[in-house]
Design an enzyme around this catalytic site. Sequence first.
Site, PDB file in Angstrom:
ATOM      1  N   GLY A   1       0.813  -1.214   0.000  1.00  0.00           N
ATOM      2  CA  GLY A   1       0.000   0.000   0.000  1.00  0.00           C
ATOM      3  C   GLY A   1       0.838   1.252   0.000  1.00  0.00           C
ATOM      4  O   GLY A   1       0.459   2.267   0.598  1.00  0.00           O
TER       5      GLY A   1
ATOM      6  N   GLU B   1      -1.884  -4.747   2.517  1.00  0.00           N
ATOM      7  CA  GLU B   1      -0.786  -4.012   3.135  1.00  0.00           C
ATOM      8  C   GLU B   1      -0.468  -4.619   4.503  1.00  0.00           C
ATOM      9  O   GLU B   1      -1.361  -4.755   5.341  1.00  0.00           O
ATOM     10  CB  GLU B   1      -1.152  -2.535   3.293  1.00  0.00           C
ATOM     11  CG  GLU B   1      -0.229  -1.710   4.169  1.00  0.00           C
ATOM     12  CD  GLU B   1       1.223  -1.753   3.740  1.00  0.00           C
ATOM     13  OE1 GLU B   1       2.089  -1.905   4.613  1.00  0.00           O
ATOM     14  OE2 GLU B   1       1.486  -1.641   2.520  1.00  0.00           O
TER      15      GLU B   1
ATOM     16  N   HIS C   1      -7.207  34.386  -7.443  1.00  0.00           N
ATOM     17  CA  HIS C   1      -8.512  33.838  -7.102  1.00  0.00           C
ATOM     18  C   HIS C   1      -9.373  33.757  -8.357  1.00  0.00           C
ATOM     19  O   HIS C   1      -9.455  34.720  -9.112  1.00  0.00           O
ATOM     20  CB  HIS C   1      -9.222  34.724  -6.073  1.00  0.00           C
ATOM     21  CG  HIS C   1     -10.608  34.258  -5.752  1.00  0.00           C
ATOM     22  ND1 HIS C   1     -10.861  33.168  -4.949  1.00  0.00           N
ATOM     23  CD2 HIS C   1     -11.829  34.728  -6.158  1.00  0.00           C
ATOM     24  CE1 HIS C   1     -12.165  33.000  -4.858  1.00  0.00           C
ATOM     25  NE2 HIS C   1     -12.777  33.936  -5.575  1.00  0.00           N
TER      26      HIS C   1
END
EC number: 1.8.1.4
Length: 468
Positions: free
Chosen positions: A188, A210, A447
């Site tokens: 993982g 994992e 922005h």
Amino acid sequence: MANEYDLVVLGGGTAGYVSAIRASQLGMKVAIVEKEKLGGTCLHKGCIPTKSLLKSAEVFSYMKHADQYGIKPVEANYDFKEIRARKDEVVEKMYGGVQHLMKANKIDIYTGTGRILGPSIFSPQAGTISVEYSNGESELLVNKHVLICTGSTPRELPFLPFNHETVLSSDDMMTLDQLPKSMVIIGGGVIGLEFASLLADLEVEVTVVEAGSAIIPAEDKKISRILQKELEKKGIKFYIGESLSVDNVDHNAEGVTFKLSQEVSAEKVLVAIGRTPNSTDIGLSNTKIKVNNGFIEVNEYYQSEDRHIYAVGDVIGNLQLAHVATKEGTIAVEHMNDAAPIALDYNTVPKCIYTSPEVASIGMTEEQAKAAGFDTQIKAVPFAAIGKAVISGNSNGQAVLVKDKDSDEVLGLSMIGPNVTEIINEVALAKFMNASTLELGLTVHAHPSVSEVLMELGLASVGRAIHI
């Protein structure tokens, strides 16, 4: 008759060819010895081809979920052979560019296997390179310096070795003609999760096993949990803390079955448990070079015990990232030329995971900073507060800042969300320039932009956040 060079580079991967170019810029006569193709794993089996596959998977996913953007959905389909062909086209284009750079910088290329020889009539010190060709012939390259950039190869499980048909390495993933219906990924970490993400987007049934207590264990725990949750939404199943052995793996021509907390079967298995340094059979026994668990020991300027022989990249065991290897290589070359390079601070290196969603980080996690003795302050900003992230349809992530209370220094920053593998470079610059968290917050950001999350984090660190 031996050929003479100022520098011979063993390995023509990313670190090798970049270092060779820098050496040429500094006036050195340079040769590269590479047994396969220039560009190495990064160009042909790693960074570039995997990102091409991920892009195709991303486009397919967008098509399937077009209704989320007000677009009438279409019946999306794909041909994996065409996806692979596009990947090959991208790689070939980049490969052509590298070949051009070698000619432009007058770097000689020897396509063969290079080994370091001990002292001989050609040189009183170890370092002469013997290049062996596939036809059995060989020649010698006498030099003043050697730079070892031999990289690494995928590590296999002793009880489940690669057979390149049902048990695959990451290299094998680059040559698949078609995708299986199901795949188990062992590991993982970064490599395993990137493949898990793209395979799931291409409608393969994916299971990740994992052995550790969490995926991406070196990353921030909050980020790890968010990533697992987002990947589970794609249908990926996770088995965490599951150990594998010869006793709970059944492998045959039909595929592989794992006896975990539940029985899991798949047509193919990808073993992604890390990489092994390519340090054997390159002649290190003919030198004073010290090796620890296969990794070459070097100082801060990448000199080995034989001071004229340097080593960088995966073979020395630091961060196994292409951009780290190239930086190490340029530092080594500049040190050879007494150019007073700045030693690399690995806490200024960005780390990226190109899953969907992306993950990026730099510096220390909260746990690492506390272990190092810092009095930390943690601030987090959700991407749900960032307009451009909401527009992208990927606003479930967050950014986490770790700072030193006393100095206001950015100790670490981790993100999961849209385009974070790009905006992490802004943090890398801030770290390199030793900017404070306040300075990060006071920097004007366009922005709307995803990178506004960094401004919010900087402001939040001093109690001035606007949107959270």
